[in-house]
Design a protein around this motif. Sequence first.
Motif, PDB file in Angstrom:
ATOM      1  N   UNK A   1       0.828  -1.204   0.000  1.00  0.00           N
ATOM      2  CA  UNK A   1       0.000   0.000   0.000  1.00  0.00           C
ATOM      3  C   UNK A   1       0.865   1.259   0.000  1.00  0.00           C
ATOM      4  N   UNK A   2       2.176   1.092  -0.016  1.00  0.00           N
ATOM      5  CA  UNK A   2       3.074   2.253  -0.012  1.00  0.00           C
ATOM      6  C   UNK A   2       3.809   2.356  -1.339  1.00  0.00           C
TER       7      UNK A   2
ATOM      8  N   UNK B   1      -1.704   5.461   2.631  1.00  0.00           N
ATOM      9  CA  UNK B   1      -1.630   4.552   1.480  1.00  0.00           C
ATOM     10  C   UNK B   1      -0.904   5.244   0.320  1.00  0.00           C
ATOM     11  N   UNK B   2       0.349   5.599   0.544  1.00  0.00           N
ATOM     12  CA  UNK B   2       1.091   6.343  -0.485  1.00  0.00           C
ATOM     13  C   UNK B   2       1.142   5.572  -1.807  1.00  0.00           C
ATOM     14  N   UNK B   3       1.051   4.245  -1.720  1.00  0.00           N
ATOM     15  CA  UNK B   3       1.125   3.415  -2.931  1.00  0.00           C
ATOM     16  C   UNK B   3      -0.145   3.385  -3.748  1.00  0.00           C
ATOM     17  N   UNK B   4      -1.201   4.045  -3.287  1.00  0.00           N
ATOM     18  CA  UNK B   4      -2.427   4.120  -4.083  1.00  0.00           C
ATOM     19  C   UNK B   4      -2.304   5.236  -5.122  1.00  0.00           C
ATOM     20  N   UNK B   5      -1.435   6.202  -4.845  1.00  0.00           N
ATOM     21  CA  UNK B   5      -1.192   7.298  -5.791  1.00  0.00           C
ATOM     22  C   UNK B   5      -2.506   7.906  -6.290  1.00  0.00           C
TER      23      UNK B   5
ATOM     24  N   UNK C   1      -9.190   1.568  -7.087  1.00  0.00           N
ATOM     25  CA  UNK C   1      -8.598   2.372  -6.016  1.00  0.00           C
ATOM     26  C   UNK C   1      -9.477   3.583  -5.714  1.00  0.00           C
TER      27      UNK C   1
END
Lengths: 439, 400
Positions: free
Chosen positions: A76-77, B230-234, B263
């Motif tokens: 999730x990062x 949730x930085x990886x959801x962008x 997302x």
Amino acid sequence: IKASNSLSVSLQAKMSRPVQARRLEGIDKNIWVDFVKLAATYSKVNLGQGFPDFPPPDFLKEALVRALSGEKDMLHQYTRAFGHPLLVKMLAQFFGKLLGRDLDPMTNVMVTVGAYQALFCCFQAFVEEGDEVIIIEPFFDCYEPMVKMAGGTPVFVPLRPRPSKDGRLMSSADWQLDPAELASKFSKRTKAIVLNSPNNPLGKVFSRGELELIAGLCVKHDVLCISDEVYEWLVYDGKEHIRIASLQGMWDRTVTIGSAGKTFSVTGWKVGWTVGPDRLLQHLCTVHQNSVYHCATIAQEAVGQGFQRELELYGKPESYFVQLPKELQRKRDWLVQSLDAVGMKPIIPEGTYFLVADISEFKSDVPDVPDSSEPYDSIFAKWMVKNKGLAAIPLSAFYCEAHKNNYNHFIRFCFAKEEATLKAANDILQKWKQEKTSP
Amino acid sequence: VEFTKVAADPSIVNLGQGLPDISPPTYVKEELAKAAANDRLNQYTRGFGHPSLVKALSQVYERVCGRKIDPLTDILVTVGAYGSLFSTIQALIEEGDEVIIIEPFYDCYEPMVRMAGAKPVFIPLRYKKDGNSASSANWVLDPAELANKFNSKTKAIILNTPHNPTGKVFTREELQVIADLCIKHDTLCISDEVYEWLVYKGNKHIKIATLPGMWERTITIGSAGKTYSVTGWKLGWSIGPQNLIKHLQVVHQNTLYTCPTPLQEALAQAFWIDYKRMDDPDCYFYSLSQELESKRDRMAQLLQEAGLKPVIPDGGYFMIVDVSTLNVDLSGVDEEQPYDYKFVRWMITSKKLSAIPLSAFCGPETKREFEKYIRFCFIKKDSTLDAAEVILKNWTKQTA
């Protein structure tokens, strides 16, 4: 009171200068905004915008579920900016195999937010004011505004239909470039040519001979090739998709673009990629790190696992890359038959999940509007969705402004649809035909 | 890009890049699992933002801003706040324009402004001594100096509050100074508010767009990554008046067209859950900052005990630290590099602890002014902070 007077004066004074940047000039219109809205409002059967209405393959959905389960919170990062390690590794392996080259996942592959963003990075990286970019018509509509936004000048060259022999239906192979005409488009200002094979909207799969013609000109004039190959797996009738980057002298000057959306039927995941030599990809990375920086991690993880599976099953009957085109070929044939039966003349596509049909003999219901700047096929498509509930896209949408009326009696259908959808389309068409022929 | 490579080594305690290693809330992960199972959500959605997401954003921000926000015309969903910054700058900035950037700044502002052909004009936050406390509130703009930076070419000022890297939360008075200049010079304001929910006791996040005369000239940027860890959801968004947002939408439709569907749907659902409890202290918008405040305090204490001088942030999840107090002699190493770059490299190799040198956040003129500071990220789980504690506790023993 004095303050608000000066406020309104200064606002008025500045408002005479547009607030937006000049790079937006001429690129604000977008056909999809209009046609998607129309389809959402009126359509009962949507064969317009290009996306499958069937589910993605189970193995891919399972890969996403696996990524979401358990304690894999780091998914999730942020991941690696130029592409999630698993995904770039698999892409390098897969495309290395297909191109017959050793590819470095760190320097020969870059992941993007859909093939759309890959195209954007290419134009921003390589094109500037003073550059010309050759675009083959009909073209996926974003190429033109993207070239303009980068400050470049698009130069168009059309595929021309050869009349079909003995009344048989045309094939997308019958639409061809005139070699002399193509050669005449190359000048010393030509920076790049955009190739899209298999081609959206016609479905043309460029032959080796045609690609060699283009390659020869690229090498002669030292021109880059931006090769949009998102439909690479969707080729029919045993045809072969040939990658121009594999031709003599082309690897060093070509960026090849791919799409998970089209490859795995997940257009909503927006995962794309570029493959090419480091000397070109390093500039794409520069644009990418200054525009988007990272792409969403989880989707990349799942797509990486999808490629892992496909690498193991490559060439085997259970491979999705074997099954999907087989399935779509059936649907293609079904829609072709459906359109032919009512008097629309489909051009049989060699690839993609689109086909274009000639409506010149079917159009009588829909009057032309004289003195209208809107091309006839657009008037027809809008009438059709509003009155018959069937959505399709006018071919003129895929031509530059100056050429929109050259081929204005064709519409594009997407056949990546469930059987029920195609049957419903057939019902609409049959009913429409009956209403026309009965007194 | 440079420092993430170095700190990818698992033996190093990574307090550098702004990457939470805490878990996102369970319901957020669950919503994504639900969305992923829905076949409809695997295909393209609306280009300018998934309908349920823009609706949820408009509700949350209507409440916060106290004004009507049209989900279709006043909002654009982008690939992270990064994508919003890019779309805003490409839409509204061009050659001949000047853009004011407050130093230290999130490092992408300068290259994005240059890529748009414009000239960045820098103004530093300056440390104002105020008693004994070292707080981010001590870093202020000089109003006269700021006013001097505005001229007829000034197209926009980029504001970042809460501020990365200092953690400064601009006060109403400070915002009013900026707003007055924007109105006087008819300048746009690009307000990067990604850390808007992370403000600590005694501080309030104020949106400059809510000040009189500012809504019509401000683009406010937010981030799912920072809101929900949730930085990886962008996923990010730009909110503003239609006559500005429409230009961002044109850029968006010519760059990536649409953001991922599942997302966006999951994010929309998460927002509904928290929107319904915005009067409740359990709302994640407030509970996350409470959790982070204790991490902030712990981090500050550890750094002080190790002989370093942290600047206590009023917001955000970064803390800048004055390392000159340690007097680590690096004069033998590469003369060209600013001190903080050398210090961080030395700290990574010899202490197995990583941070980011502050001069990475400065324009060329000010790099030397900020070279005694490094930035730590404290949105880390307890075990990471425990590992950092071990290193910091042993530090003075080793260097003594």
